[in-house]
Design an enzyme around this catalytic site. Sequence first.
Site, PDB file in Angstrom:
ATOM      1  N   GLU A  58      -4.760 -19.324  -0.522  1.00  0.00           N
ATOM      2  CA  GLU A  58      -5.445 -18.032  -0.690  1.00  0.00           C
ATOM      3  C   GLU A  58      -6.098 -17.915  -2.062  1.00  0.00           C
ATOM      4  O   GLU A  58      -5.830 -18.722  -2.963  1.00  0.00           O
ATOM      5  CB  GLU A  58      -4.462 -16.879  -0.491  1.00  0.00           C
ATOM      6  CG  GLU A  58      -3.345 -16.838  -1.518  1.00  0.00           C
ATOM      7  CD  GLU A  58      -2.742 -15.442  -1.702  1.00  0.00           C
ATOM      8  OE1 GLU A  58      -3.495 -14.496  -1.977  1.00  0.00           O
ATOM      9  OE2 GLU A  58      -1.515 -15.320  -1.579  1.00  0.00           O
ATOM     10  N   LYS A  84       8.883 -10.372  -2.405  1.00  0.00           N
ATOM     11  CA  LYS A  84       9.281  -9.783  -3.690  1.00  0.00           C
ATOM     12  C   LYS A  84      10.047  -8.511  -3.479  1.00  0.00           C
ATOM     13  O   LYS A  84       9.754  -7.757  -2.570  1.00  0.00           O
ATOM     14  CB  LYS A  84       8.010  -9.398  -4.436  1.00  0.00           C
ATOM     15  CG  LYS A  84       7.556 -10.429  -5.367  1.00  0.00           C
ATOM     16  CD  LYS A  84       6.725  -9.795  -6.462  1.00  0.00           C
ATOM     17  CE  LYS A  84       6.131 -10.924  -7.247  1.00  0.00           C
ATOM     18  NZ  LYS A  84       4.868 -11.324  -6.672  1.00  0.00           N
TER      19      LYS A  84
HETATM   20  N1  PSU Z   1       2.694 -11.056  -3.513  1.00  0.00           N
HETATM   21  C1  PSU Z   1       2.781 -11.841  -4.596  1.00  0.00           C
HETATM   22  N2  PSU Z   1       1.644 -12.297  -5.183  1.00  0.00           N
HETATM   23  C2  PSU Z   1       0.396 -11.984  -4.703  1.00  0.00           C
HETATM   24  C3  PSU Z   1       0.330 -11.163  -3.530  1.00  0.00           C
HETATM   25  C4  PSU Z   1       1.481 -10.723  -2.987  1.00  0.00           C
HETATM   26  O1  PSU Z   1       3.866 -12.142  -5.030  1.00  0.00           O
HETATM   27  O2  PSU Z   1      -0.605 -12.407  -5.276  1.00  0.00           O
HETATM   28  C5  PSU Z   1      -1.019 -10.850  -2.942  1.00  0.00           C
HETATM   29  C6  PSU Z   1      -1.252 -11.714  -1.685  1.00  0.00           C
HETATM   30  O3  PSU Z   1      -2.619 -12.062  -1.626  1.00  0.00           O
HETATM   31  C7  PSU Z   1      -0.905 -10.756  -0.556  1.00  0.00           C
HETATM   32  C8  PSU Z   1      -1.403  -9.461  -1.136  1.00  0.00           C
HETATM   33  O4  PSU Z   1      -1.519 -11.058   0.667  1.00  0.00           O
HETATM   34  O5  PSU Z   1      -1.051  -9.500  -2.508  1.00  0.00           O
HETATM   35  C9  PSU Z   1      -0.796  -8.277  -0.434  1.00  0.00           C
HETATM   36  O6  PSU Z   1      -1.461  -7.117  -0.822  1.00  0.00           O
HETATM   37  P1  PSU Z   1      -1.195  -5.767  -0.027  1.00  0.00           P
HETATM   38  O7  PSU Z   1       0.223  -5.408  -0.338  1.00  0.00           O
HETATM   39  O8  PSU Z   1      -2.181  -4.811  -0.606  1.00  0.00           O
HETATM   40  O9  PSU Z   1      -1.446  -6.052   1.408  1.00  0.00           O
END
Ligand code: PSU
Length: 303
Positions: A26, A160
């Site tokens: 990603e 996390k």
């Molecule tokens: N969790 C992490 N590092 C990240 C992300 C999540 O530890 O960089 C990023 C990933 O790209 C994940 C996104 O898909 O955040 C999720 O965002 P949201 O909660 O807005 O869907």
Amino acid sequence: MLEKWLEFSHEVLEAKEKGKPIVALESTIISHGMPYPQNIHTAREVEAIIRENGAVPATIAILNGKIKIGLSNEELEYLGQSKDVEKASRRDIPYLLSCKKNGATTVAATMICAELAEIEVFVTGGIGGVHREAEVTMDISADLQELANTNVAVVCAGAKSILDIGLTLEYLETYGVPVVGFGTDTLPAFYSMTSPFNVNFRLDTTNEVADMIRTKWEMGLNGGVVVANPIPEEYALEESLINRVIEKALAEAKENQIGGKQVTPFLLGKVKELTEGKSLAANIALVKNNARVGALIAVSLAK
Ligand code: PSU
Ligand code: MN
């Protein structure tokens, strides 16, 4: 039809023609998850680890209205430095493509693009999930719906604890997404090797993981698989430290009324700030560890 939107790098195109194993990566983690220049260094190291383990890396992003499958050095550099790359999840893709904009793809968006490109394995750090207090905010990452529907296996270091890990597991259970522990019985919590929650199934070899993924799709059971791979012990952060920091980050997010797609990057940024960079070192180590495991799973799947 799709050719109009997809643009493969030479390396990935050649891998496809030769039937070599490919691993998707990603770009939100590059543009919004880590600071420059560590983001670029890590992205390159992760690509190198995937090659060393017999697969071909395909970092995915939306650039100038195209879905790029495999990035050049210049493109990586741009994603790492530019301040005007949108965080792109499922809902953002049509707008970014039709208006010829740039977007760093989240887990959800990368899964969509990987499936379009016929890539079965995707390596990242952590997936999005059900946020704490989601019963009030309704903040549930689109990553989970993508895992429910899109046929890509996601190798990560668990979820996390900025999230409600228990609710995230419940959500995945409802949508039939298997959460496999790679050599572990408990779900890792990103910075730590364990969490208070069990995985659904433990598998100890990448061949076994590949067999399970293949079986799921052969059965016509659409959707993803979460392969949870614990952070290497020597990089794990002390749980008391990380819990303290996360509580503080969550309180600040609330105070500042952070909402929508800002929430996750805000929390990640705060955690980094409050751990004085220790979390960044952990983040880099776990992504690299996932790259090795993901490449080996892709190699097994290609057999
Ligand atoms: N969790 C992490 N590092 C990240 C992300 C999540 O530890 O960089 C990023 C990933 O790209 C994940 C996104 O898909 O955040 C999720 O965002 P949201 O909660 O807005 O869907
Ligand atoms: Mn959200």
